[in-house]
Enzyme design. Structure first.
Site, mmCIF file in Angstrom:
data_model
loop_
_atom_site.group_PDB
_atom_site.id
_atom_site.type_symbol
_atom_site.label_atom_id
_atom_site.label_comp_id
_atom_site.label_asym_id
_atom_site.label_seq_id
_atom_site.Cartn_x
_atom_site.Cartn_y
_atom_site.Cartn_z
ATOM 1 N N GLY A 59 40.294 50.057 -12.050
ATOM 2 C CA GLY A 59 40.996 50.711 -13.151
ATOM 3 C C GLY A 59 41.258 49.746 -14.298
ATOM 4 C CB THR A 60 42.391 46.217 -14.325
ATOM 5 O OG1 THR A 60 43.523 46.528 -13.498
ATOM 6 C CG2 THR A 60 42.778 45.167 -15.345
ATOM 7 C CB SER A 96 41.492 52.869 -9.888
ATOM 8 O OG SER A 96 41.402 51.901 -8.877
ATOM 9 N N GLY A 97 38.989 53.823 -7.774
ATOM 10 C CA GLY A 97 38.631 54.347 -6.460
ATOM 11 C C GLY A 97 39.722 54.231 -5.404
ATOM 12 C CG HIS A 98 42.561 50.746 -5.105
ATOM 13 N ND1 HIS A 98 43.869 50.437 -4.813
ATOM 14 C CD2 HIS A 98 42.364 50.362 -6.379
ATOM 15 C CE1 HIS A 98 44.426 49.869 -5.874
ATOM 16 N NE2 HIS A 98 43.528 49.817 -6.841
ATOM 17 C CB THR A 143 23.496 43.973 -8.930
ATOM 18 O OG1 THR A 143 22.465 43.236 -9.566
ATOM 19 C CG2 THR A 143 22.913 44.781 -7.785
ATOM 20 C CB CYS A 179 59.318 38.785 -7.927
ATOM 21 S SG CYS A 179 60.212 37.299 -7.544
HETATM 22 N N1 PLP Z 1 46.655 52.017 -14.199
HETATM 23 C C1 PLP Z 1 47.572 52.560 -13.384
HETATM 24 C C2 PLP Z 1 48.438 53.669 -13.892
HETATM 25 C C3 PLP Z 1 47.732 52.071 -12.093
HETATM 26 O O1 PLP Z 1 48.666 52.598 -11.298
HETATM 27 C C4 PLP Z 1 46.904 51.005 -11.664
HETATM 28 C C5 PLP Z 1 47.081 50.417 -10.316
HETATM 29 O O2 PLP Z 1 48.154 50.470 -9.736
HETATM 30 C C6 PLP Z 1 45.944 50.500 -12.540
HETATM 31 C C7 PLP Z 1 45.840 51.025 -13.806
HETATM 32 C C8 PLP Z 1 45.019 49.379 -12.140
HETATM 33 O O3 PLP Z 1 44.007 49.830 -11.286
HETATM 34 P P1 PLP Z 1 43.185 48.770 -10.421
HETATM 35 O O4 PLP Z 1 44.090 48.308 -9.338
HETATM 36 O O5 PLP Z 1 42.015 49.554 -9.880
HETATM 37 O O6 PLP Z 1 42.754 47.699 -11.339
#
Ligand code: PLP
Length: 391
Positions: free
Chosen positions: A71-72, A198-200, A236, A324
Site C-alpha cells: 500500500g505504501t 494492499s494485499g495483506h 520482475t 511510541c
Molecule cells: N494506508 C492505510 C490506510 C493503511 O492502514 C496501511 C497499513 O496499515 C497502509 C496504507 C500501508 O500499507 P502497507 O502496509 O501495505 O504498506
C-alpha cells in the site's frame, strides 16, 4: 493457548484457499512471466487472471491495475506521479488523519517546497468538507484522501469528494487500503483517478499491493526499470503473491455480504456489551459511518498498552491508539485530530475483526476484558482522583 485475533486492520491471516493457490509458484512454477517460453508464459497468464479478478473487485478494467509491493508504494507512486504531471503546481491537500504512508510523504514534500493543507475532522472523525472545498485552488496539484480510517474505521464520502475535486480539474487519489473488501467499491461510478490497496489487509500475503490508475490519467513510474506492468512499474513480478492477491480479491467479493452482516453483528455485540459492563468507556468515531469490522474503544483513565499486555496473556490480539515516540507514549495523530481527551486517547483500543472471528471469541473478550480494566483502574492514580472528585 488459542490466539484470538482481532487486529485485522494491522494485517490479516492468509486465507487457506489463497495459500493453496500461491504455493506452486514457490516450487515447480518458477518461470519468469516475461519469458517467451510457455513455462514462463503460463505464469504470465496466471498473473493476468489475477489482474482481472482484482479489476473486477474494484469495478475497473484490467489495464488500469498496476501491481506494486504494498500500500505504501502505491500511495507514493500515485502522489509523486500526480506531482510530476503538474510540475508548475505547488499545493497539495490531504487530511489530518491519514496513515503515515500519506501523512509522512506530505510532510516530506512540504519540506521540499510544496505547501501542504491537512484538512481537519470533527469529533466523530468525519471530514470538514467546507474546509476542504475552501482550500482547493488553481495551484492545487493533487488531493489524496483515505477512503476509510485505519484506527476508527470512519468512512469518508469519497464519491462526493471525487466529484468536487475532479470538477476543479485536480488529480484525486484515495488510499483505500482499509476499505477494499470491507465495503462495496465500484470505480465505474466513483470518479477517482488513482486508488491504493494492499494485499495483506484482505487475506493475501504481505508484500503485494495495487495502484489503480484510471485510463487517461497522466502517469509516471516510481520504479523505473523493465517493461513490466506496461512500463508503469519496473521489476520482475512477485508472482506467487500476485496470484494470491487475485484469489483473495475473488474471495473478498464473495465475502462482502458476510463482512457487512455477520462480522458487523459481532463487532456491534462486542461494543455494546463492553459499553454495558465497563463504566467510563466511549466509542471513538461516528458509530453510524464506519467499516463493519472496526471499533475503537476508549477506556478512560487506563493505559492502552497495559490493557494490550493483559489481554495478551489470554491470547487476545488488538491494537492501542498510541504510538511510541522517543520512549513516551503519544496518543495517535488520528485521535488527537478528533480532539479525543488525553485521558481517553491513552486508553483507546482498536478491535478489528474478520470473517474468521467467531461469536465464542467475542464472548471470551467480553468476559475477560471488564475485569482487566477494573484491575488497571484500581492501580491508576488518575482513576482514584476522578472517583474522589465525583464522590
Ligand atoms: N494506508 C492505510 C490506510 C493503511 O492502514 C496501511 C497499513 O496499515 C497502509 C496504507 C500501508 O500499507 P502497507 O502496509 O501495505 O504498506
Amino acid at each position: 493457548m488459542n490466539v484470538i485475533y482481532t487486529d485485522n486492520n494491522a494485517t490479516t491471516q492468509v486465507a487457506p484457499e489463497v495459500l493453496e493457490e500461491m504455493l506452486p509458484y514457490f516450487s515447480n512454477q518458477y518461470g519468469n512471466p516475461s519469458s517467451i517460453h510457455s513455462f514462463g508464459g503460463n505464469v504470465g497468464k496466471k498473473i493476468e487472471e489475477a489482474r482481472s479478478k482484482i479489476a473486477s473487485l474494484l469495478g475497473a478494467s484490467s489495464n488500469e491495475i498496476v501491481l506494486t509491493s504494498c500500500g505504501t508504494e502505491s500511495d507514493s507512486t500515485a502522489i509523486l506521479a500526480a506531482l510530476n504531471s503538474n510540475p508548475e503546481k505547488k499545493h497539495i491537500v490531504t487530511t489530518r488523519v491519514e496513515h503515515p504512508a500519506v501523512k509522512n510523504l506530505y510532510e516530506h514534500l512540504s519540506r521540499k517546497g510544496y505547501r501542504a493543507t491537512f484538512v481537519p475532522v470533527d469529533k466523530d472523525g468525519n471530514i470538514d468538507m467546507e474546509y476542504l472545498l475552501k482550500n482547493l485552488t488553481g495551484d492545487t496539484a493533487m488531493v489524496s484522501i483515505m477512503w476509510a480510517n485505519n484506527e476508527t474505521g470512519v468512512i469518508f464520502p469519497i464519491p462526493e469528494i471525487a466529484e468536487e475535486v475532479k470538477e476543479r480539474g485536480i488529480v484525486f487519489h484515495t488510499d483505500a487500503v482499509q476499505a477494499v473488501g470491507k465495503i462495496p467499491i465500484n470505480l465505474a461510478e466513483v470518479n477517482v483517478d488513482m486508488l491504493s490497496l494492499s494485499g495483506h489487509k484482505l487475506h493475501a500475503p504481505k508484500g503485494v499491493g495495487v495502484l489503480y490508475v484510471r485510463k487517461g490519467t497522466k502517469f509516471s513510474p516510481f520504479m523505473i526499470g523493465g517493461h513490466q506492468e506496461n512500463g508503469r512499474r519496473g521489476g520482475t513480478e512477485n508472482t506467487a503473491s500476485i496470484i494470491a492477491l487475485g484469489k483473495a480479491a475473488e474471495l473478498a467479493a464473495a465475502h462482502l455480504d458476510e463482512e457487512n452482516t455477520r462480522v458487523k453483528t459481532l463487532r456491534d455485540k462486542l461494543e455494546t456489551e463492553l459499553l454495558k459492563r465497563v463504566p467510563n468507556c466511549i466509542i471513538n468515531g461516528d458509530r453510524g459511518n464506519r467499516l463493519p469490522n472496526t471499533t475503537s474503544i476508549a477506556f478512560e483513565y487506563v493505559e492502552g498498552e497495559s490493557i494490550l499486555m493483559m489481554m495478551d496473556q489470554y491470547g487476545i490480539c488488538a491494537s492501542s491508539g498510541s504510538a511510541c515516540t522517543s520512549g513516551s507514549l503519544e496518543p495517535s495523530h488520528v485521535l488527537r485530530a478528533m480532539g479525543v481527551p488525553f485521558t481517553a486517547a491513552h486508553g483507546s483500543i482498536r478491535f478489528s475483526l474478520s470473517i474468521y472471528n467467531t461469536e465464542e471469541e467475542i464472548d471470551f473478550i467480553i468476559e475477560k476484558l471488564p475485569p482487566i480494566i477494573e484491575r488497571l483502574r484500581n492501580m491508576s492514580p488518575f482513576w482514584q482522583e476522578m472517583k474522589k472528585k465525583s464522590a
